[in-house]
Design a protein around this motif. Structure first.
Motif, PDB file in Angstrom:
ATOM      1  N   SER A  35      -8.704  96.590  89.269  1.00 28.67           N
ATOM      2  CA  SER A  35      -7.812  95.422  89.145  1.00 28.67           C
ATOM      3  C   SER A  35      -6.343  95.791  89.345  1.00 28.67           C
ATOM      4  CB  SER A  35      -8.001  94.730  87.790  1.00 28.67           C
ATOM      5  OG  SER A  35      -9.306  94.225  87.663  1.00 28.67           O
ATOM      6  N   ASP A  49     -17.178 100.740  82.673  1.00 25.50           N
ATOM      7  CA  ASP A  49     -16.369  99.546  82.877  1.00 25.50           C
ATOM      8  C   ASP A  49     -14.962  99.941  83.348  1.00 25.50           C
ATOM      9  OD1 ASP A  49     -14.677  97.210  82.358  1.00 25.50           O
ATOM     10  OD2 ASP A  49     -16.396  96.431  81.247  1.00 25.50           O
ATOM     11  N   SER A  71     -12.249  98.474  82.915  1.00 26.98           N
ATOM     12  CA  SER A  71     -11.279  98.275  81.831  1.00 26.98           C
ATOM     13  C   SER A  71     -11.264  99.464  80.881  1.00 26.98           C
ATOM     14  CB  SER A  71     -11.599  96.989  81.063  1.00 26.98           C
ATOM     15  OG  SER A  71     -11.282  95.845  81.835  1.00 26.98           O
ATOM     16  N   ARG A 117     -13.013  93.410  72.488  1.00 31.38           N
ATOM     17  CA  ARG A 117     -13.816  92.277  72.955  1.00 31.38           C
ATOM     18  C   ARG A 117     -14.487  91.552  71.785  1.00 31.38           C
ATOM     19  NH1 ARG A 117     -16.402  94.796  78.591  1.00 31.38           N
ATOM     20  NH2 ARG A 117     -14.557  94.288  79.864  1.00 31.38           N
ATOM     21  N   ARG A 136     -13.373  87.302  69.869  1.00 26.33           N
ATOM     22  CA  ARG A 136     -14.380  86.286  69.547  1.00 26.33           C
ATOM     23  C   ARG A 136     -14.387  85.952  68.046  1.00 26.33           C
ATOM     24  NH1 ARG A 136     -19.346  88.112  70.288  1.00 26.33           N
ATOM     25  NH2 ARG A 136     -18.846  90.273  70.797  1.00 26.33           N
ATOM     26  N   ASP A 192      -4.978  91.175  79.735  1.00 26.71           N
ATOM     27  CA  ASP A 192      -5.283  91.046  81.159  1.00 26.71           C
ATOM     28  C   ASP A 192      -4.005  91.079  81.982  1.00 26.71           C
ATOM     29  OD1 ASP A 192      -6.417  90.546  83.611  1.00 26.71           O
ATOM     30  OD2 ASP A 192      -7.456  88.722  83.004  1.00 26.71           O
ATOM     31  N   LYS A 194      -9.688  93.539  80.784  1.00 22.99           N
ATOM     32  CA  LYS A 194     -10.332  92.237  80.683  1.00 22.99           C
ATOM     33  C   LYS A 194     -11.219  92.171  79.446  1.00 22.99           C
ATOM     34  CE  LYS A 194     -10.096  91.631  85.665  1.00 22.99           C
ATOM     35  NZ  LYS A 194      -8.948  90.734  85.547  1.00 22.99           N
ATOM     36  N   LYS A 206     -12.385  88.952  78.208  1.00 22.64           N
ATOM     37  CA  LYS A 206     -13.196  87.738  78.186  1.00 22.64           C
ATOM     38  C   LYS A 206     -14.574  87.960  78.783  1.00 22.64           C
ATOM     39  CE  LYS A 206      -9.359  84.448  78.204  1.00 22.64           C
ATOM     40  NZ  LYS A 206      -8.686  83.331  78.923  1.00 22.64           N
ATOM     41  N   GLN A 207     -14.730  88.995  79.596  1.00 21.61           N
ATOM     42  CA  GLN A 207     -16.043  89.263  80.191  1.00 21.61           C
ATOM     43  C   GLN A 207     -16.825  90.214  79.297  1.00 21.61           C
ATOM     44  OE1 GLN A 207     -14.396  90.992  83.826  1.00 21.61           O
ATOM     45  NE2 GLN A 207     -15.361  92.948  83.287  1.00 21.61           N
ATOM     46  N   GLN A 208     -18.133  90.110  79.354  1.00 27.33           N
ATOM     47  CA  GLN A 208     -18.970  90.956  78.490  1.00 27.33           C
ATOM     48  C   GLN A 208     -19.626  92.050  79.316  1.00 27.33           C
ATOM     49  OE1 GLN A 208     -18.783  90.462  75.209  1.00 27.33           O
ATOM     50  NE2 GLN A 208     -17.318  88.888  75.801  1.00 27.33           N
TER      51      GLN A 208
END
Length: 419
Positions: free
Chosen positions: A123, A312, A314, A347, A351, A409, A415, A417-419
């Motif tokens: 990214s 990942d 990230s 992450r 939530r 982000d 990131k 929001k992604q799992q």
């Protein structure tokens, strides 16, 4: 030449007024100082790859450093014009192609494609101008001629009439690296210089046009066929797009001398400016388990292999950001494992968060830490501290969690929001 796809960035305008002015360490002035914002436009030039091998973590750490700077500037509402080169014609490329029995053009193309895919995976915000050495030859020829006309360069009277730039062409030569003469001589010999070349006026004078040799690619020029030198390539590409003087020139610490010193000197002699860049910014080197990564040792960690193994991107970013960009840092399985645990914590926290004011305060503290010479260790600790205080995670990202997720982000390229 096209670069790579722009990552999707969240709308971060809600706290842009709270993003402090970016300050970076300048190697020339040897201090941390604010980035010069002239007319809200910030010109950034970062030296690109010589495409003869895959993108390893040392490369990635450098480009991630300047990705952070660009993200911080953009989050503060500034327009960034970003330029990067690719040295797609040079001796290391020829040597690797000959060793592997492939065409050097094909080798270069394959490695540039892999670099693009690695940058997309991580990214990294792409440059608006991604320029190969071969497509900039006309620009280099023009600058070489300007240096010759100004008496800042000379041609050897030799079988191969190479052209060299004189270190005495500018009064301030040496200001960028602040190295003494013995150190310059040592590094020049180690990093592609040719101090023993007969006919040079000074052993440190840098090649700006290599006269044509049999079996090597060459281009026509008023002063004879040949190909560009490395330093003048970057100088021409940068100044033709950003102007004779611009905000930031960046790269790894191994480029401080001779590459950045000469790139600056060529621009200053050709255009009559006192200083090419107002900031010279250098990222530290990456070691593997305490040993400096190098091709000769064969201990490189490749970005593509990390992602292919399921790690990942990230988490890779967080592992790199665990140390400060100016420090020589270590990479290990332990660093990666810690980064993956950190990513999982964050992450989970987005939530379970329910306090929007606390999330906004943490986002502002994150931006503040990064504004202080990209202090990623402090920035990561800000998010760690916030994350530890959150409730058990629910089904999706909460409103408060979205504030932190968007901040991470936008500013870190991480990131949540992604799992």
């Amino acid at each position: 030449m096209h670069s790579w796809s722009q990552p999707e960035l969240p709308d971060f305008s809600a706290i842009s007024a709270h993003v402090p002015q970016l300050k970076l360490y300048d190697s020339a002035d040897e201090c941390i100082k604010p980035v010069d914002i002239s007319g809200n436009r910030v010109g950034v030039y970062v030296c690109g790859i010589t495409p003869y091998d895959s993108t390893h973590l040392g490369h990635a750490a450098t480009y991630l450093t300047f990705d952070l700077a660009i993200r911080q500037l953009r989050a503060a509402g500034h327009e960034v014009e970003y330029v990067q080169n690719i040295t797609d014609v040079d001796d290391p490329l020829f040597e690797r192609a000959e060793r592997d029995g492939v065409d050097w053009r094909e080798l270069g193309t394959s490695q540039i494609d892999l670099f693009r895919s690695d940058m997309e995976a991580l990214s990294v915000i792409p440059p608006q101008h991604y320029v190969g050495a071969m497509e900039s030859v006309d620009e280099v020829v023009e600058m070489v001629q300007e240096l010759l006309d100004a008496g800042a360069a000379y041609m050897l009277d030799d079988e191969y009439p190479d052209i060299y730039a004189s270190i005495h062409a500018t009064k301030q030569f040496g200001y960028e690296s602040n190295y003494d003469r013995p150190t310059m001589e040592e590094l020049f010999a180690e990093r592609g210089g040719d101090p023993q070349r007969e006919g040079k006026r000074d052993p440190l004078d840098a090649l700006i046009w290599r006269a044509a040799r049999k079996g090597e690619p060459s281009w026509n020029a008023p002063f004879g066929p040949g190909r560009p030198g490395w330093h003048v390539e970057c100088s021409a590409i940068a100044t033709n797009r950003l102007g004779a003087s611009f905000a930031i020139q960046g790269g790894g610490s191994d480029l401080k001398f001779p590459h950045h010193e000469f790139s600056a000197a060529h621009a200053e002699a050709a255009h009559g400016v006192d200083r090419m860049a107002r900031h010279y910014v250098h990222a530290g080197m990456i070691a593997l388990d305490g040993v400096k990564m190098s091709k000769s040792l064969g201990n490189l960690v490749f970005v593509s292999k990390l992602t292919q193994a399921g790690h990942d991107p990230s988490a890779i970013r967080l592992g790199v950001f665990a140390g400060h960009y100016r420090s020589d840092r270590d990479w290990s399985q332990e660093v990666l494992t810690h980064a993956e645990r950190r990513l999982a914590l964050w992450r989970s926290a987005v939530r379970g968060a329910d306090d929007e004011r606390a999330a906004l305060a943490a986002a502002e503290a994150l931006a503040t830490a990064l504004s202080e010479d990209l202090d990623t260790p402090s920035a990561l600790e800000v998010v760690d501290e916030w994350a530890r205080k959150q409730s058990e995670p629910g089904e999706g990202v909460t409103r408060a969690g979205a504030i932190i997720a968007d901040a991470c982000d936008a500013l870190l390229g991480v990131k949540l929001k992604q799992q």
